[in-house]
Scaffold this active site. Structure first.
Site, PDB file in Angstrom:
ATOM      1  N   THR A 199     -11.819-122.234 -17.367  1.00 15.00           N
ATOM      2  CA  THR A 199     -11.460-122.162 -15.949  1.00 15.00           C
ATOM      3  C   THR A 199     -10.093-122.758 -15.660  1.00 15.00           C
ATOM      4  O   THR A 199      -9.270-122.163 -14.948  1.00 15.00           O
ATOM      5  CB  THR A 199     -12.525-122.883 -15.100  1.00 15.00           C
ATOM      6  OG1 THR A 199     -13.828-122.454 -15.495  1.00 15.00           O
ATOM      7  CG2 THR A 199     -12.319-122.608 -13.630  1.00 15.00           C
ATOM      8  N   THR A 200      -9.834-123.950 -16.192  1.00 11.57           N
ATOM      9  CA  THR A 200      -8.574-124.641 -15.903  1.00 11.57           C
ATOM     10  C   THR A 200      -7.381-123.821 -16.386  1.00 11.57           C
ATOM     11  O   THR A 200      -6.364-123.690 -15.682  1.00 11.57           O
ATOM     12  CB  THR A 200      -8.562-126.027 -16.566  1.00 11.57           C
ATOM     13  OG1 THR A 200      -9.762-126.726 -16.230  1.00 11.57           O
ATOM     14  CG2 THR A 200      -7.363-126.843 -16.107  1.00 11.57           C
ATOM     15  N   HIS A 227     -17.928-121.615  -9.366  1.00 11.26           N
ATOM     16  CA  HIS A 227     -18.912-121.438 -10.440  1.00 11.26           C
ATOM     17  C   HIS A 227     -20.201-120.843  -9.858  1.00 11.26           C
ATOM     18  O   HIS A 227     -21.195-120.720 -10.568  1.00 11.26           O
ATOM     19  CB  HIS A 227     -19.262-122.788 -11.076  1.00 11.26           C
ATOM     20  CG  HIS A 227     -18.147-123.408 -11.874  1.00 11.26           C
ATOM     21  ND1 HIS A 227     -17.324-122.683 -12.704  1.00 11.26           N
ATOM     22  CD2 HIS A 227     -17.756-124.716 -12.005  1.00 11.26           C
ATOM     23  CE1 HIS A 227     -16.450-123.509 -13.289  1.00 11.26           C
ATOM     24  NE2 HIS A 227     -16.698-124.729 -12.881  1.00 11.26           N
TER      25      HIS A 227
END
Length: 346
Positions: free
Chosen positions: A89-90, A149
């Site tokens: 994700t990052t 999420h």
């Protein structure tokens, strides 16, 4: 090339005209409701709670999901990055931000040196709808970049209704499990990978079950490929420039011939690599607030290596997860990466 308008690098604005007391009451009512749901120990200060949709997460985040369902008004210009936790994700946030906000003088890349990607592309459920507030997002200029999420079934209805762009990335569940185990243990929890393996296989994890989370977004992508982009961490790792170009095209910011000739896309890939992001001072020593808790930015950068699960799971554990994956996805057209390969149809 002029850069499109961009919001401030901090979290979205606090609640505006709506009364804070009303929001506190709403949050409290939902906290009371969620507290009645079945729980499973997580090893942290709060257990996993089972939502009626069948997924597990922590109580505060589950409450925020419910508030977002009620109040988030999506725009057709929004870009929503959706992932299962610990699926890159990052990294993808950095690539998305640098691509959408790119302009003259590498302003976007300069901001990535000063701000963690989670500050620039905030999570709906753990950064926006927190602290008993419903922030006024109407002042944030388009395109708004947001992340989540949240499982497909629990997304705010406005996301699909507005027809905004959704980018979904998943990862080999074995690597996902190991990364999640490391991340949770870094939060003063000490649980064996064996314990988390058993829970994960039973569908108990942050926003789990993993397979239902991935499959729901895959099916959405198959139904609406122009609105939902589906990519795997392994594909992004194997051909970062190629996947970045695909991402840019999907979100309506394709690289021009001049930009390709100037290797703007390659510069973004280098600046957003795990090593480059992890080496930035803000990510070595800074913090970001998630779920009202300051977290060290360094926690979001570990190895990012495909196949790292072999260093932590036994071959038998790996086969067990592969068996579950094959069983869950049979007939869907989705085959997740095994080892270093990814095959998907259509």
């Amino acid at each position: 090339m002029a850069s499109p308008p961009s919001p401030p690098p901090s979290a979205p604005p606090s609640a505006g005209g709506e009364g804070e007391e009303t929001h506190r009451e709403e949050y409290e009512q939902l906290r009371q409701l969620v507290s009645t749901y079945p729980t499973v120990p997580s090893g942290l200060s709060t257990p996993y709670h089972r939502h009626p949709d069948g997924w597990y997460t922590f109580l505060p985040a589950m409450v925020s999901v419910m508030v977002a369902q009620r109040h988030f008004a999506a725009r057709d210009t929004d870009i929503l990055l959706a992932t299962f936790p610990k699926c890159g994700t990052t990294w993808l946030k950095a690539l998305l931000f640098a691509t959408v906000r790119r302009g003259a003088h590498d302003v976007a890349l300069a901001r990535l040196k000063r701000h963690n990607p989670h500050e620039l592309v905030p999570f709906l459920e753990i950064q926006v709808y927190v602290r008993d507030r419903v922030p006024d997002l109407s002042t944030v200029p388009s395109p708004r970049l947001l992340a989540t999420h949240i499982p497909r079934a629990s997304l705010p209805a406005s996301v699909a209704a507005a027809g905004c762009k959704v980018v979904y990335m998943c990862r080999d569940p074995k690597d996902c499990l190991v990364s999640l185990w490391h991340f949770l243990n870094a939060q003063r929890r000490q649980t064996s990978v064996d314990d988390d393996f058993r829970l994960f296989c039973d569908g108990v994890s942050l926003v789990g079950p993993y397979w239902e989370h991935v499959l729901a977004y895959w099916r959405w992508h198959v139904e609406a490929p122009g609105k939902v982009m589906f990519v795997t961490y392994e594909e992004l790792s194997a051909d970062t420039v190629g996947q970045l170009r695909r991402l840019a095209e999907f979100v309506g910011r394709p690289f021009t011939d001049e930009e390709r000739e100037a290797r703007v896309d390659e510069a973004i890939v280098r600046a957003c690599s795990v090593d480059s992001l992890a080496g930035a001072e803000v990510n070595r020593s800074g913090t970001v607030e998630l779920m009202e808790t300051p977290m060290r930015n360094a926690m979001f950068f570990r190895r990012g290596v495909v196949g790292d699960w072999r260093n932590y799971l036994t071959p038998e554990m790996g086969r067990r997860i592969d068996e579950i994956t094959e069983s869950k996805f049979r007939g869907s057209g989705l085959v997740l990466p095994n080892a270093h390969e990814t095959t998907m149809t259509p």
